[in-house]
Structures are given as C-alpha cells and as structure tokens.
Design an enzyme around this catalytic site. Structure first.
Site, PDB file in Angstrom:
ATOM      1  N   TYR A  72    -134.766 110.282  82.286  1.00 17.23           N
ATOM      2  CA  TYR A  72    -135.550 110.136  81.064  1.00 17.23           C
ATOM      3  C   TYR A  72    -136.697 109.160  81.282  1.00 17.23           C
ATOM      4  O   TYR A  72    -137.857 109.439  80.920  1.00 17.23           O
ATOM      5  CB  TYR A  72    -134.659 109.649  79.921  1.00 17.23           C
TER       6      TYR A  72
ATOM      7  N   SER B 189    -142.527 106.428  75.860  1.00 18.11           N
ATOM      8  CA  SER B 189    -141.439 105.627  75.297  1.00 18.11           C
ATOM      9  C   SER B 189    -141.323 104.320  76.057  1.00 18.11           C
ATOM     10  O   SER B 189    -141.682 104.242  77.239  1.00 18.11           O
ATOM     11  CB  SER B 189    -140.117 106.393  75.413  1.00 18.11           C
TER      12      SER B 189
END
Length: 328
Positions: free
Chosen positions: A186, A160
C-alpha cells in the site's frame, strides 16, 4: 523548468476546513470534472461540492448500478463504467469521453484499495500497485487529449500519509521475488501516486496541465473494509459498540467533508495557479520531513522518496513499460 517548492504557502485553511469551505463563492459553470471513486467516501463528497458549484461531474464506477443511489446527491452527475484493474475497461471509458469532444478541466484520481491480501490482476501485477497507480497512469494517458483541450487543467492524485511505509522497490515492484506485505505494498502504491503527480506536472505544464498529490488525512471510509476489528481498534477507530468510528478527532483524523477539502483545493484553488507537482495536506502544500522519521509520523508531511525527481522519472519509465503506453 522551475519547480514549485515543497513548502507551505500558508493558505489560511487548515485541518478542520471542509470541501464546502473551499468552493464557497466559486462558480465552476462550464467546467468538466472526472472523479474516480466519486460514488463513495472522499470522492463522493468532492463530486457533490464541485457539482453544486456548477461543474459537470462524471463518475466512473466498476459497478454503476451500485453507485446509482449514492450519486443522487450529486446534481447532474453522469455515471460511467470503469474498472481500474482492467486495461480494456480504462481504454473504453476514456475513449468514449475523448470522442465526445469535451474538454476535461479536472481529473481527480481518488479510487483505490488499501492493505488487501495478496491479489493479482490478469497481467499478474500486484493489485494495489496495479489499481492505485498503473490504472490511474493509463487513465490519465488516455484522457490526455481532453486535458490538453481544456486550455488549463488540473490532475489530482490521491496519495496518503501511508507513503511513509515504503518507497518504490524498483528491483521488484510487483512482489515477484520478495514476500508480500500488505502495508508495504500500500505504501509503495501511495508513493507512486505522489511521484506520478510530480513527473506529470513537469511534463504537462507546457500544455497547461498541472498536477498535485494529496494526503486527505485519516478518515474512516469503506477503504478499511479489508482491515480486522483488531487493526481498527489499534488505530483508535473502533468504539465500544464495535462501530468503525474515531473515538476522538485530532488534526490528522478527519470527517469525510474535511478529508475532501484538500482534494478540492488542489482541483480549483487560485492559490495554486502557476504551481504544481507538490504533495499537499490540510489544504496547503505540505512540508518535507526527514526520511528517518517513523512511519507512524508519516502524516505530518511528505518523505523525500515521494518527491524525488529521479525516482519520479524512473517510475514514469517503468509505468510506460508495464502498461505498454507512452505519452508526453
């Protein structure tokens, strides 16, 4: 060994390319693909187009009963049970597949969690790192005999632009001493996805296995379920009726078919033959951006810490230590 440059190849595709655009005219008959997270969002779209192009698609899910209805759109899909946060579940799923004797041509590691409150697995490992990275590391290790058996396979690691939030904190990757931050955790897990692909490619190319990491773009999926409406609104992903959708599309913001395009491109495109270990977006190899660029610009390319060879090798060793597994 020669490394693929982290520079665009100008594939001819772009931000509005869809997964169907990528597979058009491609016959995947005789190919087998496993797609984690293949029952929702990006994974489901990748599963659908690969299956419609002739591939045999296996979708492992933590709750197969819940995934059954979604997979009605995937021709001939096989549904299996797998919990990426449970090492025993990973071993059981991979063991069944390897024992079947089938080759594995495509492995798309798409399942993941994002920005969750602090949680830990049964080993005490921080859950985003454990699920997004360690679970897929173990799965790939256990499926390695089937990947080698293919005589040419690709592993796609869904990273990501959020990798820009954090590199790997090697001194405390599991938040045992430092305060927990859901976005930093994350980002660390997404950097780990990219570094895993880089090192796997270096180690696997001699066996005909190439690996890639992918930023699919910003897409409103179930991945955002742990975010508040206020957080979604700040991202421009909440409309006047309170629905979680983008108010306007940009090159970065994508529909699910557009978001799945780079996953599928990395899995099957002949443009990537002989290449690997690179971070891709918009169905092309991404360019390297300066590490001082702000995290909000992280989607424009890949940060140096997510492509660093020494960090990739160090993460591999750490992953072996944390999982108790050694392969390649």
């Amino acid at each position: 060994m020669e490394q693929t440059p982290q520079t665009p190849i100008y594939s001819g595709f772009g931000a509005r390319t869809t997964a169907e655009d990528i597979v058009r005219g491609t016959d995947l008959s005789g190919k087998t693909a496993i797609i984690t997270g293949g029952y929702s969002g990006l994974g489901l779209e990748a599963a659908r187009v690969l299956a419609e192009a002739g591939a045999k698609v296996i979708v492992p899910a933590r709750s197969p009963d819940k995934a059954q209805a979604a997979l009605a759109s995937v021709p001939g899909a096989e549904l299996e049970e797998l919990d990426l946060a449970d090492p025993a579940s990973i071993d059981q799923f991979a063991g069944r597949f390897v024992e079947s004797g089938r080759p594995l041509h495509i492995l798309i590691n798409s399942a993941g969690i994002m920005a969750i409150p602090e949680q830990r697995d049964e080993r005490g490992y921080e859950l985003q790192f454990a699920t997004n990275h360690l679970g897929h590391f173990q799965l790939t290790a256990r499926l390695w005999p089937a990947l080698k058996r293919a005589g040419g396979a690709r592993v796609v690691s869904v990273s990501s632009g959020g990798h820009a939030f954090s590199g790997i904190h090697f001194e405390d990757p599991l938040y045992r001493q430092r305060p927990y931050s859901k976005w930093e955790a994350y980002g660390q897990s997404k950097t780990a996805n990219a570094l895993f692909a880089a090192e796997l490619d270096q180690r696997g190319k001699a066996y005909g296995v190439r690996a890639f990491s992918v930023h699919p773009g910003s897409i409103v999926t179930g991945l955002s379920r742990h975010l508040s409406d206020e957080e979604m609104e700040a991202m421009g992903a909440l409309d006047e009726q309170g629905q979680r959708v983008f108010s306007e599309m940009t090159e970065e913001r994508k529909t699910i078919p557009e978001g799945a395009a780079t996953l599928v491109w990395c899995a099957i495109s002949p443009q990537l033959d002989g290449k690997g270990g690179v971070y891709c977006l918009n169905a092309d190899i991404a360019h390297l951006v300066h590490e001082d660029s702000s995290a909000s610009q992280g989607t424009a390319g890949v940060r140096p810490w997510a492509t660093d060879g020494q960090a990739a090798a160090r993460l591999w060793s750490l992953s072996e230590q944390l999982t108790g597994l050694s392969f390649l």
